[in-house]
Design a protein around this motif. Sequence first.
Motif, PDB file in Angstrom:
ATOM      1  N   TRP A  55      12.256  18.845   7.346  1.00 43.71           N
ATOM      2  CA  TRP A  55      11.224  18.646   6.340  1.00 43.71           C
ATOM      3  C   TRP A  55      11.328  19.738   5.283  1.00 43.71           C
ATOM      4  N   HIS A  56      11.153  19.331   4.021  1.00 40.08           N
ATOM      5  CA  HIS A  56      10.932  20.282   2.941  1.00 40.08           C
ATOM      6  C   HIS A  56       9.427  20.372   2.696  1.00 40.08           C
ATOM      7  N   GLN A  57       9.048  21.230   1.769  1.00 43.21           N
ATOM      8  CA  GLN A  57       7.614  21.384   1.520  1.00 43.21           C
ATOM      9  C   GLN A  57       7.002  20.101   0.940  1.00 43.21           C
ATOM     10  N   GLU A  58       7.805  19.290   0.249  1.00 40.06           N
ATOM     11  CA  GLU A  58       7.290  18.013  -0.238  1.00 40.06           C
ATOM     12  C   GLU A  58       6.951  17.069   0.916  1.00 40.06           C
ATOM     13  N   ASP A  59       7.762  17.096   1.983  1.00 37.54           N
ATOM     14  CA  ASP A  59       7.483  16.264   3.161  1.00 37.54           C
ATOM     15  C   ASP A  59       6.202  16.735   3.863  1.00 37.54           C
ATOM     16  N   LEU A  60       6.061  18.045   3.962  1.00 35.96           N
ATOM     17  CA  LEU A  60       4.852  18.593   4.564  1.00 35.96           C
ATOM     18  C   LEU A  60       3.619  18.183   3.763  1.00 35.96           C
ATOM     19  N   ALA A  61       3.724  18.270   2.435  1.00 38.38           N
ATOM     20  CA  ALA A  61       2.587  17.934   1.572  1.00 38.38           C
ATOM     21  C   ALA A  61       2.176  16.480   1.739  1.00 38.38           C
ATOM     22  N   GLU A  62       3.136  15.574   1.762  1.00 36.83           N
ATOM     23  CA  GLU A  62       2.764  14.158   1.831  1.00 36.83           C
ATOM     24  C   GLU A  62       2.175  13.807   3.200  1.00 36.83           C
ATOM     25  N   ASN A  63       2.627  14.461   4.267  1.00 34.70           N
ATOM     26  CA  ASN A  63       2.048  14.181   5.587  1.00 34.70           C
ATOM     27  C   ASN A  63       0.620  14.692   5.693  1.00 34.70           C
ATOM     28  N   ILE A  64       0.326  15.823   5.053  1.00 34.84           N
ATOM     29  CA  ILE A  64      -1.051  16.305   5.031  1.00 34.84           C
ATOM     30  C   ILE A  64      -1.922  15.333   4.228  1.00 34.84           C
ATOM     31  N   LYS A  65      -1.405  14.856   3.085  1.00 31.47           N
ATOM     32  CA  LYS A  65      -2.161  13.895   2.275  1.00 31.47           C
ATOM     33  C   LYS A  65      -2.446  12.626   3.080  1.00 31.47           C
ATOM     34  N   ARG A  66      -1.457  12.132   3.787  1.00 29.38           N
ATOM     35  CA  ARG A  66      -1.647  10.896   4.553  1.00 29.38           C
ATOM     36  C   ARG A  66      -2.741  11.089   5.611  1.00 29.38           C
ATOM     37  N   GLN A  67      -2.721  12.232   6.272  1.00 21.91           N
ATOM     38  CA  GLN A  67      -3.770  12.510   7.261  1.00 21.91           C
ATOM     39  C   GLN A  67      -5.149  12.514   6.614  1.00 21.91           C
ATOM     40  N   ARG A  68      -5.283  13.209   5.505  1.00 19.38           N
ATOM     41  CA  ARG A  68      -6.581  13.329   4.862  1.00 19.38           C
ATOM     42  C   ARG A  68      -7.101  11.968   4.402  1.00 19.38           C
ATOM     43  N   ILE A  69      -6.217  11.131   3.903  1.00 22.05           N
ATOM     44  CA  ILE A  69      -6.638   9.846   3.353  1.00 22.05           C
ATOM     45  C   ILE A  69      -6.843   8.818   4.459  1.00 22.05           C
ATOM     46  N   ASP A  70      -5.933   8.747   5.421  1.00 25.12           N
ATOM     47  CA  ASP A  70      -6.039   7.734   6.472  1.00 25.12           C
ATOM     48  C   ASP A  70      -7.236   7.961   7.375  1.00 25.12           C
ATOM     49  N   TRP A  71      -7.543   9.214   7.665  1.00 31.76           N
ATOM     50  CA  TRP A  71      -8.620   9.486   8.610  1.00 31.76           C
ATOM     51  C   TRP A  71      -9.947   9.724   7.910  1.00 31.76           C
ATOM     52  N   ARG A  72      -9.971   9.514   6.578  1.00 30.17           N
ATOM     53  CA  ARG A  72     -11.204   9.473   5.787  1.00 30.17           C
ATOM     54  C   ARG A  72     -12.139  10.616   6.167  1.00 30.17           C
ATOM     55  N   LEU A  73     -11.662  11.829   5.933  1.00 30.98           N
ATOM     56  CA  LEU A  73     -12.479  13.000   6.228  1.00 30.98           C
ATOM     57  C   LEU A  73     -13.726  12.985   5.350  1.00 30.98           C
ATOM     58  N   GLY A  74     -14.820  13.541   5.832  1.00 23.92           N
ATOM     59  CA  GLY A  74     -16.104  13.425   5.171  1.00 23.92           C
ATOM     60  C   GLY A  74     -16.279  14.380   4.007  1.00 23.92           C
ATOM     61  N   GLY A  75     -17.342  14.163   3.248  1.00 26.87           N
ATOM     62  CA  GLY A  75     -17.681  15.044   2.139  1.00 26.87           C
ATOM     63  C   GLY A  75     -17.244  14.492   0.793  1.00 26.87           C
ATOM     64  N   TRP A  76     -17.908  14.952  -0.274  1.00 23.42           N
ATOM     65  CA  TRP A  76     -17.602  14.443  -1.617  1.00 23.42           C
ATOM     66  C   TRP A  76     -16.195  14.827  -2.055  1.00 23.42           C
ATOM     67  N   ARG A  77     -15.763  16.026  -1.632  1.00 25.11           N
ATOM     68  CA  ARG A  77     -14.424  16.472  -2.039  1.00 25.11           C
ATOM     69  C   ARG A  77     -13.359  15.529  -1.505  1.00 25.11           C
TER      70      ARG A  77
ATOM     71  N   ALA B 211       0.830  -1.204   0.000  1.00 24.55           N
ATOM     72  CA  ALA B 211       0.000   0.000   0.000  1.00 24.55           C
ATOM     73  C   ALA B 211       0.869   1.261   0.000  1.00 24.55           C
ATOM     74  N   VAL B 212       0.307   2.320  -0.550  1.00 30.57           N
ATOM     75  CA  VAL B 212       0.994   3.616  -0.566  1.00 30.57           C
ATOM     76  C   VAL B 212       1.243   4.078   0.859  1.00 30.57           C
ATOM     77  N   GLY B 213       2.477   4.525   1.116  1.00 32.24           N
ATOM     78  CA  GLY B 213       2.828   4.958   2.466  1.00 32.24           C
ATOM     79  C   GLY B 213       2.901   6.454   2.661  1.00 32.24           C
ATOM     80  N   TRP B 214       2.974   7.230   1.551  1.00 33.72           N
ATOM     81  CA  TRP B 214       3.150   8.668   1.640  1.00 33.72           C
ATOM     82  C   TRP B 214       4.403   9.027   2.426  1.00 33.72           C
ATOM     83  N   HIS B 215       5.496   8.305   2.155  1.00 32.87           N
ATOM     84  CA  HIS B 215       6.802   8.659   2.718  1.00 32.87           C
ATOM     85  C   HIS B 215       7.823   8.452   1.610  1.00 32.87           C
ATOM     86  N   ALA B 216       8.020   9.519   0.828  1.00 34.48           N
ATOM     87  CA  ALA B 216       8.784   9.410  -0.415  1.00 34.48           C
ATOM     88  C   ALA B 216      10.277   9.229  -0.206  1.00 34.48           C
TER      89      ALA B 216
END
Length: 447
Positions: free
Chosen positions: A356-378, A172-177
């Motif tokens: 962390w560079h901005q790429e590290d920050l971006a992937e950690n935000i993505k992991r949070q959004r995907i792992d915790w399955r935030l609500g809404g169609w977006r 599975a994708v880990g979001w740790h590049a």
Amino acid sequence: MRAARAARTVSRQRLTTFVTPRPSALVMRALVPVNRALCLGGVPGLRGLPGLRRVPGIRGLSDVVRVDWPHAHLERLRQVVNPATAAFIAPNHPEFFTDWMLDKELSARAAPLMASWATHEVVNGMGAIAQWFWLKNNLIAQIPGAGGAAGRAHSVEWALRGHGVLLHPEGAVGWHADRIAPLFPGVVDMALEAAALAVRRGMDRTVHVVPVVWKLRFTGDVMAALGGELARAEAALGITAGGGDPARRVARAYTLVLAREAAALGMAVDARADYFAIQRQLLEGIAVRLRQGLSAAVNDLPEPAADPLDEARALLRAAERWLRQPQGDAARIRQLTRAGRRCLRLTPEMVSAAHWHQEDLAENIKRQRIDWRLGGWREAVHRFIPVPARARVAHVRVAPPMGGAPAARSAALLAQLRGSLQHTLDALLDEIAPLRLGPRFASPFLG
């Protein structure tokens, strides 16, 4: 009602039944320019126009405007995918959706009829028409459990025909590049099986496992966009934005949601502790409950391990096997298993870098959004197509191929593969370091 039950039965049967891919060279070639425009770089000439550059379909969905793939590395791959070889291509797996698009680009440049593994939920789970489409694109459905044997056998035969087979050994994708996670053994096991089968058939075949890494780099400073994405994630998680260092805000959100997970499971943890202290307490509690819940139903539970992460991983694997044909309190075991997997998505090894560079920050935000399955169609769309903050360059490197001799040991070859992937990735990170833009932050998990 009866018709609905019958439809669900057909859907479940399709999901877990392996169907041999029927690749169409015409379909696979036709999709190359579509992938390059729709999914990667966007429409040349239009994507740079104000007002249009953020429109999906004008801007590529993955927003990869350039693939940096040195000729020597491309030729290295081309030389091992041919009728005289059996090649198993093993890329790293840092980002969802973009991985498929870069895999397609790899196929277009070096292995036009390459087969690629994908989860059965994609290949078989989107309906009969979608299944037909994926099979024409030579996707191999990864069927869980014993049902995966047919896919492995097909992969070996396809590789021996000289076309190449690609699968992501990290799973599975880990979001740790910047870090290679522990690998699953499928890619090396298939290589060893192909080597042994070639010997039995008297075939003159060289078998290769080919490590490939890629790293995405933003083409500009994206902190304003990342700040907005972080604020939306905090709001969806019910976290009051703290302001200040965005990396520390990400770490704070991780810690708060992990403490909430423990509370939802009825486990006592020290909510004032740091993330990894809470993680350790939560994993210990999950492991105890899984062992208790499975002890009566599973005869071969793993022996207790000293490290909570190792103990949890072993019991989670046992629980996932049991859940394929559960008997007993499946809901509770499934809840514990999902919580344990989310908990293990961030480990100390993944955040061991000092900055962390901005790429590290971006992937950690993505992991949070995907792992915790935030609500809404977006968020539902975002889980399938995680839109990046800005245009990026994909840097691709190919490590020297590894031989798959029949007498080789799987564990040793797997360790060699992980070491090669990490070594190649480290060299790539050093190479592109002068090109990275935007601010740098002290790692919020290192004190």
